[in-house]
Design a protein around this motif. Sequence first.
Motif, PDB file in Angstrom:
ATOM      1  N   UNK A 122       0.808  -1.212   0.000  1.00 60.22           N
ATOM      2  CA  UNK A 122       0.000   0.000   0.000  1.00 60.22           C
ATOM      3  C   UNK A 122       0.849   1.272   0.000  1.00 60.22           C
ATOM      4  N   UNK A 123       2.135   1.140   0.095  1.00 62.85           N
ATOM      5  CA  UNK A 123       3.003   2.311   0.229  1.00 62.85           C
ATOM      6  C   UNK A 123       3.011   3.150  -1.046  1.00 62.85           C
ATOM      7  N   UNK A 124       3.302   4.427  -0.870  1.00 66.94           N
ATOM      8  CA  UNK A 124       3.401   5.313  -2.018  1.00 66.94           C
ATOM      9  C   UNK A 124       4.470   4.884  -2.996  1.00 66.94           C
ATOM     10  N   UNK A 125       5.546   4.269  -2.495  1.00 60.07           N
ATOM     11  CA  UNK A 125       6.626   3.800  -3.365  1.00 60.07           C
ATOM     12  C   UNK A 125       6.275   2.504  -4.072  1.00 60.07           C
ATOM     13  N   UNK A 126       5.099   1.953  -3.756  1.00 60.68           N
ATOM     14  CA  UNK A 126       4.692   0.710  -4.427  1.00 60.68           C
ATOM     15  C   UNK A 126       3.357   0.930  -5.137  1.00 60.68           C
ATOM     16  N   UNK A 127       2.324   0.189  -4.776  1.00 62.94           N
ATOM     17  CA  UNK A 127       1.115   0.190  -5.601  1.00 62.94           C
ATOM     18  C   UNK A 127       0.187   1.366  -5.353  1.00 62.94           C
ATOM     19  N   UNK A 128       0.437   2.146  -4.340  1.00 64.00           N
ATOM     20  CA  UNK A 128      -0.381   3.349  -4.159  1.00 64.00           C
ATOM     21  C   UNK A 128      -0.063   4.397  -5.218  1.00 64.00           C
ATOM     22  N   UNK A 129       1.211   4.460  -5.660  1.00 67.31           N
ATOM     23  CA  UNK A 129       1.570   5.546  -6.567  1.00 67.31           C
ATOM     24  C   UNK A 129       2.693   5.195  -7.534  1.00 67.31           C
ATOM     25  N   UNK A 130       3.879   4.874  -7.042  1.00 70.21           N
ATOM     26  CA  UNK A 130       5.049   4.840  -7.918  1.00 70.21           C
ATOM     27  C   UNK A 130       5.057   3.678  -8.899  1.00 70.21           C
ATOM     28  N   UNK A 131       4.376   2.561  -8.576  1.00 70.95           N
ATOM     29  CA  UNK A 131       4.296   1.491  -9.561  1.00 70.95           C
ATOM     30  C   UNK A 131       3.567   1.963 -10.815  1.00 70.95           C
ATOM     31  N   UNK A 132       2.574   2.824 -10.643  1.00 63.16           N
ATOM     32  CA  UNK A 132       1.866   3.412 -11.787  1.00 63.16           C
ATOM     33  C   UNK A 132       2.814   4.287 -12.588  1.00 63.16           C
ATOM     34  N   UNK A 133       3.617   5.057 -11.886  1.00 55.40           N
ATOM     35  CA  UNK A 133       4.572   5.941 -12.551  1.00 55.40           C
ATOM     36  C   UNK A 133       5.613   5.145 -13.338  1.00 55.40           C
ATOM     37  N   UNK A 148      12.865   8.703  -6.871  1.00 53.09           N
ATOM     38  CA  UNK A 148      11.773   7.746  -7.064  1.00 53.09           C
ATOM     39  C   UNK A 148      12.326   6.341  -7.260  1.00 53.09           C
ATOM     40  N   UNK A 149      13.378   6.200  -8.045  1.00 57.20           N
ATOM     41  CA  UNK A 149      13.989   4.882  -8.240  1.00 57.20           C
ATOM     42  C   UNK A 149      14.475   4.317  -6.911  1.00 57.20           C
ATOM     43  N   UNK A 150      15.092   5.171  -6.135  1.00 60.01           N
ATOM     44  CA  UNK A 150      15.613   4.740  -4.839  1.00 60.01           C
ATOM     45  C   UNK A 150      14.472   4.298  -3.913  1.00 60.01           C
ATOM     46  N   UNK A 151      13.364   5.046  -3.930  1.00 62.13           N
ATOM     47  CA  UNK A 151      12.228   4.715  -3.069  1.00 62.13           C
ATOM     48  C   UNK A 151      11.607   3.382  -3.450  1.00 62.13           C
ATOM     49  N   UNK A 152      11.441   3.149  -4.750  1.00 62.39           N
ATOM     50  CA  UNK A 152      10.846   1.894  -5.202  1.00 62.39           C
ATOM     51  C   UNK A 152      11.758   0.721  -4.871  1.00 62.39           C
ATOM     52  N   UNK A 153      13.051   0.882  -5.146  1.00 63.01           N
ATOM     53  CA  UNK A 153      14.034  -0.171  -4.827  1.00 63.01           C
ATOM     54  C   UNK A 153      14.005  -0.484  -3.335  1.00 63.01           C
ATOM     55  N   UNK A 154      14.066   0.549  -2.535  1.00 61.76           N
ATOM     56  CA  UNK A 154      14.134   0.387  -1.081  1.00 61.76           C
ATOM     57  C   UNK A 154      12.890  -0.287  -0.523  1.00 61.76           C
ATOM     58  N   UNK A 155      11.712   0.193  -0.928  1.00 62.56           N
ATOM     59  CA  UNK A 155      10.472  -0.359  -0.386  1.00 62.56           C
ATOM     60  C   UNK A 155      10.250  -1.789  -0.868  1.00 62.56           C
ATOM     61  N   UNK A 185      -4.099  -3.913 -24.737  1.00 62.50           N
ATOM     62  CA  UNK A 185      -4.089  -2.460 -24.582  1.00 62.50           C
ATOM     63  C   UNK A 185      -5.496  -1.916 -24.366  1.00 62.50           C
ATOM     64  N   UNK A 186      -6.476  -2.479 -25.061  1.00 66.79           N
ATOM     65  CA  UNK A 186      -7.859  -2.066 -24.876  1.00 66.79           C
ATOM     66  C   UNK A 186      -8.371  -2.417 -23.481  1.00 66.79           C
ATOM     67  N   UNK A 187      -7.932  -3.538 -22.966  1.00 61.59           N
ATOM     68  CA  UNK A 187      -8.462  -4.071 -21.713  1.00 61.59           C
ATOM     69  C   UNK A 187      -7.788  -3.490 -20.477  1.00 61.59           C
ATOM     70  N   UNK A 188      -6.483  -3.170 -20.542  1.00 64.68           N
ATOM     71  CA  UNK A 188      -5.728  -2.877 -19.324  1.00 64.68           C
ATOM     72  C   UNK A 188      -5.110  -1.478 -19.240  1.00 64.68           C
ATOM     73  N   UNK A 189      -5.631  -0.453 -19.886  1.00 66.00           N
ATOM     74  CA  UNK A 189      -4.976   0.853 -19.734  1.00 66.00           C
ATOM     75  C   UNK A 189      -4.992   1.299 -18.272  1.00 66.00           C
ATOM     76  N   UNK A 190      -3.874   1.825 -17.817  1.00 64.34           N
ATOM     77  CA  UNK A 190      -3.705   2.304 -16.454  1.00 64.34           C
ATOM     78  C   UNK A 190      -3.840   1.193 -15.419  1.00 64.34           C
ATOM     79  N   UNK A 191      -3.417  -0.020 -15.787  1.00 63.72           N
ATOM     80  CA  UNK A 191      -3.394  -1.135 -14.843  1.00 63.72           C
ATOM     81  C   UNK A 191      -1.990  -1.736 -14.721  1.00 63.72           C
ATOM     82  N   UNK A 192      -0.962  -0.927 -15.010  1.00 62.52           N
ATOM     83  CA  UNK A 192       0.434  -1.337 -14.826  1.00 62.52           C
ATOM     84  C   UNK A 192       0.811  -2.529 -15.699  1.00 62.52           C
TER      85      UNK A 192
END
Length: 498
Positions: free
Chosen positions: A61-72, A108-115, A439-446
């Motif tokens: 649930x962390x911001x560095x994971x699926x709450x935010x940065x995984x989307x980024x 951001x890279x560091x946060x994702x790696x670390x978390x 692409x039709x089915x999963x936009x914005x689903x990582x």
Amino acid sequence: MKDMKTILIHLCIITVTLFSLSGCSDFLDEKPEGNTGTTGNFYKNKEDIEYALTAAYANLQAGAMYKEYMVLMTDVRSDDLGSFANTGGNAGREYSIKIFTAQSDNQIFRSVWQKTYETIYRCNNVIYHIDIVKDSKLKLQYEAEARFLRALCYFNIVRFWGDAPLILTPLTATEVAECERNKVADIYAAIETDLQFASDANNLPKVFTGKNSGRATSLAAKALLGKVYLQEKKWQAAKQSLGELINTDNVGTHTLLPDIANVFSTAPVQGSSASDFKNYTGWSPQTMNKEILFEVIFDKDIAGEGRNALTYYANQADLNEAFKLSNAAQCIYHSSDRRADLMRSMKGTNTDNNLLVKYADIQSTLEQYGYNTPVLRWADVLLMYAEACNEVSFDNSATSPALLALNDVRTRSYAAGAYTGNQLSDQDTFRDAIFLERRLEFPMEMQRWFDLIRSGNAINELSKIGIIIDKDDLLFPVPNSEVTLRDNPDKFPQNPGY
């Protein structure tokens, strides 16, 4: 078994005991030597293991994971977003990832790696101390859950960075600092081993219900194993794993929902248009449904368990022209495709942020949103199976398993869109149809960035939105703090091009 929300109350204790590194400078050098949890000071009974396991889940649930940065790191990085309005946000770190100018010092890279490695560390502690659990069934379940989460983390790591430290036991700070970058093949082998264990129905239930919904299941592990094989281009193994899941293991558990909008919505869906959502007053917490095999759950009514609105795709003007419904010439959706409405922007109320209809929600009194992040759903299983079957042996007959799976997903949202064998006359055409459907089915689903990598089309497709990249850009830079810590280019080099 305690429900997951109750267990979350204990996370502050777990965070201290497991030496969580949130806010610390580096996961590699912040675990105090001799206090990594291997001494048994904390792990005394099954409740301690259960709390530790829930702490690993909570990291997702962390911001560095699926709450935010995984989307980024996936959707924003891909061609699903054609532009990026907030170029100066977060000191430009996010925009630089979008336009491929980010370097190894990007936080951001560091946060994702670390978390991600912190989550692995928590899983390793659960597995290392699992013998404390005396109930044999519960022991297998907890170990399998930890292995699923660890495999998911390493799958992200290997796709983002390639070679990376492969750590499967709790280590001291000195030991961690000596880790080298293990080869991709070794990491994938460990991922496969973990998922083979977790996908065994003797080790992990096929489904959790009620308060335990959201835990990893053996079916989710089987789906993830199929996705791993697919990314490795082990087509036969992927076909076998996903075929077993669809034809045998899954019976009566997961299915496509009749209306795709109901897969995501936090409210009963009538028409899925922006006005339908805006005028709806019965918003309720999002719950698991039969299409979801695994997702990261958020609860906007519990402090710290909700999420902010993601601005990356809140403004439809930032979407690739392929998703702009007003651009009939370039939009990839047929006018009758139900999925098209999910790509519109809306506000729940005048005080809410813009959200895509796919993730429609309104804020709680805590000023949080509660939409979940899908990681594995049944449509993905079917399209992965179609891809694996097509790669093993081209078959465009009316009874082709690949054609049937592809059309199951396609006609759910676009009833008149079923492909015929004549339309998919060769393996390449069939392959293109599968990736288009993804692409039709999963936009914005990582999914899109990883699909571009697997298909070999990333360089070409990014060029269509004016972003010129080369093969070095297919991996992210390893955080500079990790490279300088070792100062050993032979054992811990930076990725080429950075």
